[in-house]
Design a protein around this motif. Structure first.
Motif, PDB file in Angstrom:
ATOM      1  N   VAL A 163       0.840  -1.202   0.000  1.00 31.43           N
ATOM      2  CA  VAL A 163       0.000   0.000   0.000  1.00 31.43           C
ATOM      3  C   VAL A 163       0.873   1.248   0.000  1.00 31.43           C
ATOM      4  N   SER A 164       1.865   1.299   0.866  1.00 30.11           N
ATOM      5  CA  SER A 164       2.750   2.459   0.965  1.00 30.11           C
ATOM      6  C   SER A 164       3.525   2.680  -0.325  1.00 30.11           C
ATOM      7  N   ASN A 165       3.932   1.589  -0.961  1.00 30.52           N
ATOM      8  CA  ASN A 165       4.682   1.690  -2.212  1.00 30.52           C
ATOM      9  C   ASN A 165       3.819   2.273  -3.324  1.00 30.52           C
ATOM     10  N   ILE A 166       2.559   1.865  -3.384  1.00 29.88           N
ATOM     11  CA  ILE A 166       1.638   2.392  -4.396  1.00 29.88           C
ATOM     12  C   ILE A 166       1.403   3.888  -4.173  1.00 29.88           C
ATOM     13  N   ILE A 167       1.161   4.282  -2.927  1.00 30.24           N
ATOM     14  CA  ILE A 167       0.922   5.691  -2.627  1.00 30.24           C
ATOM     15  C   ILE A 167       2.185   6.524  -2.873  1.00 30.24           C
ATOM     16  N   LEU A 206      -7.771  13.839  -0.060  1.00 29.24           N
ATOM     17  CA  LEU A 206      -8.216  13.073   1.098  1.00 29.24           C
ATOM     18  C   LEU A 206      -7.125  13.084   2.170  1.00 29.24           C
ATOM     19  N   LYS A 207      -7.546  12.871   3.409  1.00 24.17           N
ATOM     20  CA  LYS A 207      -6.590  12.792   4.504  1.00 24.17           C
ATOM     21  C   LYS A 207      -5.705  11.559   4.317  1.00 24.17           C
ATOM     22  N   ARG A 243      -6.539   7.885   2.514  1.00 27.13           N
ATOM     23  CA  ARG A 243      -5.827   7.381   1.341  1.00 27.13           C
ATOM     24  C   ARG A 243      -5.309   5.968   1.595  1.00 27.13           C
ATOM     25  N   LEU A 244      -4.735   5.767   2.764  1.00 22.37           N
ATOM     26  CA  LEU A 244      -4.234   4.440   3.118  1.00 22.37           C
ATOM     27  C   LEU A 244      -5.370   3.414   3.125  1.00 22.37           C
ATOM     28  N   ASP A 245      -6.521   3.808   3.691  1.00 24.58           N
ATOM     29  CA  ASP A 245      -7.648   2.883   3.791  1.00 24.58           C
ATOM     30  C   ASP A 245      -8.239   2.537   2.420  1.00 24.58           C
ATOM     31  N   VAL A 246      -8.358   3.524   1.522  1.00 26.45           N
ATOM     32  CA  VAL A 246      -8.988   3.240   0.234  1.00 26.45           C
ATOM     33  C   VAL A 246      -8.067   2.410  -0.651  1.00 26.45           C
TER      34      VAL A 246
END
Length: 338
Positions: free
Chosen positions: A100-104, A147-148, A152-155
């Motif tokens: 997830v962190s890598n995608i963001i 978004l907060k 963002r992490l959740d979606v």
């Protein structure tokens, strides 16, 4: 460029996209001609089909960003596959948050649009590639909508897990982030309501849910399906825009501002049956760019409604037999594009 199912491949056809193995190693470069051995390899990979070039079509240019996007897809889809297998076997995650962190990190802070290139999918990894693409789209749209960080992490997490289909399992995997489950549930309801033709206006939708729903629909429509050819980006976006009571216009606008749809160099078909090349995007209305008509080399600014109000883009060209390939750097040289 055409998408050909594996059973339709013939020797001598030229590849429009590179093919990598499961470790991300390049096996076949663009413009490579298919051999009997190559076709057998493609079948062994489990690919449902590949993009091939028309007989006289030049190899379309790929930017450094395009190459990096394909590399990112190749590397991360296998990480997702391993993580999904781990979840199915143990009920736990190990690398989910890292993915997830890598995608963001790579696609959740962009200040420009990207070419959202659909990668080749096999029967084996179809769902994993869908999850990755939906997650990338969610990261970009969440950024556009400011978004907060936690949202963002959740979606993006919801995008990776929504294919599980088991809300209780998703809830257990993300017990400290209950919105992940809510996003998945509401996104499913949004899509189901559109398919049923019944919109429940009483449901207060969360932004993350609307983003997840739009990302799913866009990827499903434009991906190479197991039983149907892909829709064009134009068709997919119009589908979403025409259903504004179901799919949030603000979210669809965030999608439009995240990816290139009718940018410089795209070949289109007009409602007049003419074909044209997009010279410059119209930021205010992507469906009314400046175009160069192939028939008489005339330039039309479709944004000028008084002069060209009756002329509309019907779709992106599906076949490229008479495609005019123009380097986007050349367009910039003559004052078109960025």
């Amino acid at each position: 460029m055409q998408f050909k199912k594996t059973e339709e491949l013939k020797t001598g056809m030229r590849l429009a996209r590179p093919i990598y193995n499961k470790n991300g190693v390049l096996l076949y470069e663009r413009a490579s001609k298919l051999t009997e051995q190559g076709i057998a390899s493609i079948k062994n990979f489990g690919l449902i089909g590949i993009f091939i070039l028309e007989p006289a079509e030049p190899v379309p240019p790929m930017s450094a960003d395009d190459i990096e996007f394909e590399r990112f897809q190749t590397v991360n889809v296998f990480a997702i596959k391993e993580e999904m297998e781990r979840i199915a076997g143990t009920g736990r995650t190990a690398r989910l948050q890292m993915i997830v962190s890598n995608i963001i990190k790579n696609y959740g802070h962009l200040e420009k649009k990207i070419n959202f290139i659909q990668n080749l999918r096999s029967v084996e990894d179809y769902h994993h590639k869908h999850a990755l693409n939906v997650a990338i789209l969610c990261a970009m749209m969440s950024n556009q909508m400011n978004l907060k960080v936690e949202e963002r992490l959740d979606v993006v997490t919801a995008a990776l897990l929504h294919g599980i289909g088991d809300y209780e399992r998703i809830d257990k995997l993300c017990s400290s982030n209950p919105n992940v489950k809510r996003y998945c549930m509401q996104a499913d309801k949004i899509i189901e309501s559109e398919e049923a033709g019944q919109v429940d206006a009483s449901i207060k939708l969360m932004d993350g849910s609307s983003i997840l729903a739009v990302a799913q629909v866009y990827d499903n429509m434009t991906a190479m399906g197991l039983e149907k050819p892909p829709e064009t980006e134009v068709t997919a976006v119009r589908f979403l825009m025409d259903r504004d009571k179901v799919y949030s216009p603000a979210v669809v606008n965030a999608l439009i501002n995240s990816i290139n749809i009718l940018g410089p160099g795209v070949c289109v078909e007009l409602n007049t049956d003419e074909k044209a090349l997009v010279l410059a995007e119209n930021a205010g209305n992507i469906f009314r760019p400046i175009i160069l008509c192939f028939g008489d080399n005339s330039i039309m600014d479709l944004g000028n409604q008084s002069a060209y109000g009756d002329v509309e883009i019907a779709d992106i060209m599906k076949t490229m037999d008479n495609r005019h390939v123009m380097d986007t750097d050349m367009l910039k040289k003559y004052g078109f594009g960025e």
